[in-house]
Design a protein around this motif. Structure first.
Motif, mmCIF file in Angstrom:
data_model
loop_
_atom_site.group_PDB
_atom_site.id
_atom_site.type_symbol
_atom_site.label_atom_id
_atom_site.label_comp_id
_atom_site.label_asym_id
_atom_site.label_seq_id
_atom_site.Cartn_x
_atom_site.Cartn_y
_atom_site.Cartn_z
ATOM 1 N N VAL A 83 109.737 68.785 -87.647
ATOM 2 C CA VAL A 83 109.298 69.714 -86.595
ATOM 3 C C VAL A 83 110.176 70.956 -86.599
ATOM 4 O O VAL A 83 109.676 72.086 -86.543
ATOM 5 N N GLN A 84 111.502 70.755 -86.703
ATOM 6 C CA GLN A 84 112.410 71.901 -86.698
ATOM 7 C C GLN A 84 112.174 72.781 -87.920
ATOM 8 O O GLN A 84 112.189 74.012 -87.822
ATOM 9 N N ALA A 85 111.925 72.179 -89.072
ATOM 10 C CA ALA A 85 111.646 72.954 -90.288
ATOM 11 C C ALA A 85 110.378 73.783 -90.103
ATOM 12 O O ALA A 85 110.319 74.943 -90.527
ATOM 13 N N SER A 86 109.369 73.213 -89.462
ATOM 14 C CA SER A 86 108.132 73.954 -89.204
ATOM 15 C C SER A 86 108.373 75.106 -88.235
ATOM 16 O O SER A 86 107.835 76.203 -88.416
ATOM 17 N N LEU A 87 109.189 74.863 -87.237
ATOM 18 C CA LEU A 87 109.490 75.918 -86.276
ATOM 19 C C LEU A 87 110.321 77.042 -86.912
ATOM 20 O O LEU A 87 110.151 78.210 -86.567
#
Length: 153
Positions: free
Chosen positions: A117-121
């Motif tokens: 999720v953090q990588a996508s954000l």
């Protein structure tokens, strides 16, 4: 109240009625137990939902329980003559290793998921730009309006 032990709820009621006259901490294989004295009788403090004496592995935790749960701040006797860290019986539940394996797997999945999720954000170009989407749907709306207008004629 059970036959062989006094559970915490009963001990609290007895303390409120001033029926408990003393408490002793008794060492035993595997930890520490508490004996409560009322009248000429002494009974062990019992484990929750069983008629077995409650055992704490740590003397500090045992005393902390007496102070916080039962508000007993003074013990009449501390007998360590039979205390040993090794328990007479194994108290490890058979499903403990499976629960721990599942907990570790869940923690690993949670970590992986949060990283994804953090990588996508953090990705500067995660998908289609908002302006491109607006233009695309504006064109589709215009085409649909023309089609609707053509069917009415």
């Amino acid at each position: 109240m059970s036959n062989n032990t006094i559970d915490t709820a009963m001990a609290k009621r007895m303390l409120d009625a001033s029926a408990i006259q003393g408490a002793s901490i008794i060492g035993q294989p595997g930890g520490w137990g508490v004996m409560l004295k009322f009248g000429i009788t002494e009974k062990p403090l019992g484990a929750q939902r069983t008629d077995q004496p409650r055992v704490w592995r740590s003397l500090d935790r045992c005393m902390d329980y007496l102070k916080t749960e039962l508000h007993i701040t003074r013990v009449d006797l501390l007998d360590a003559s039979k205390h040993s860290d090794a328990s007479d019986k194994t108290s490890v539940r058979k499903d403990t290793s499976e629960r721990m394996r599942q907990a570790h797997a869940a923690a690993a999945y949670n970590k992986w998921f949060r990283e994804q999720v953090q990588a996508s954000l953090d990705d500067p170009s995660p998908g289609i730009a908002n302006e491109d989407v607006k233009q695309n749907f504006a064109a589709k709306r215009a085409a649909l309006k023309q089609r609707i207008a053509g069917n009415k004629a």
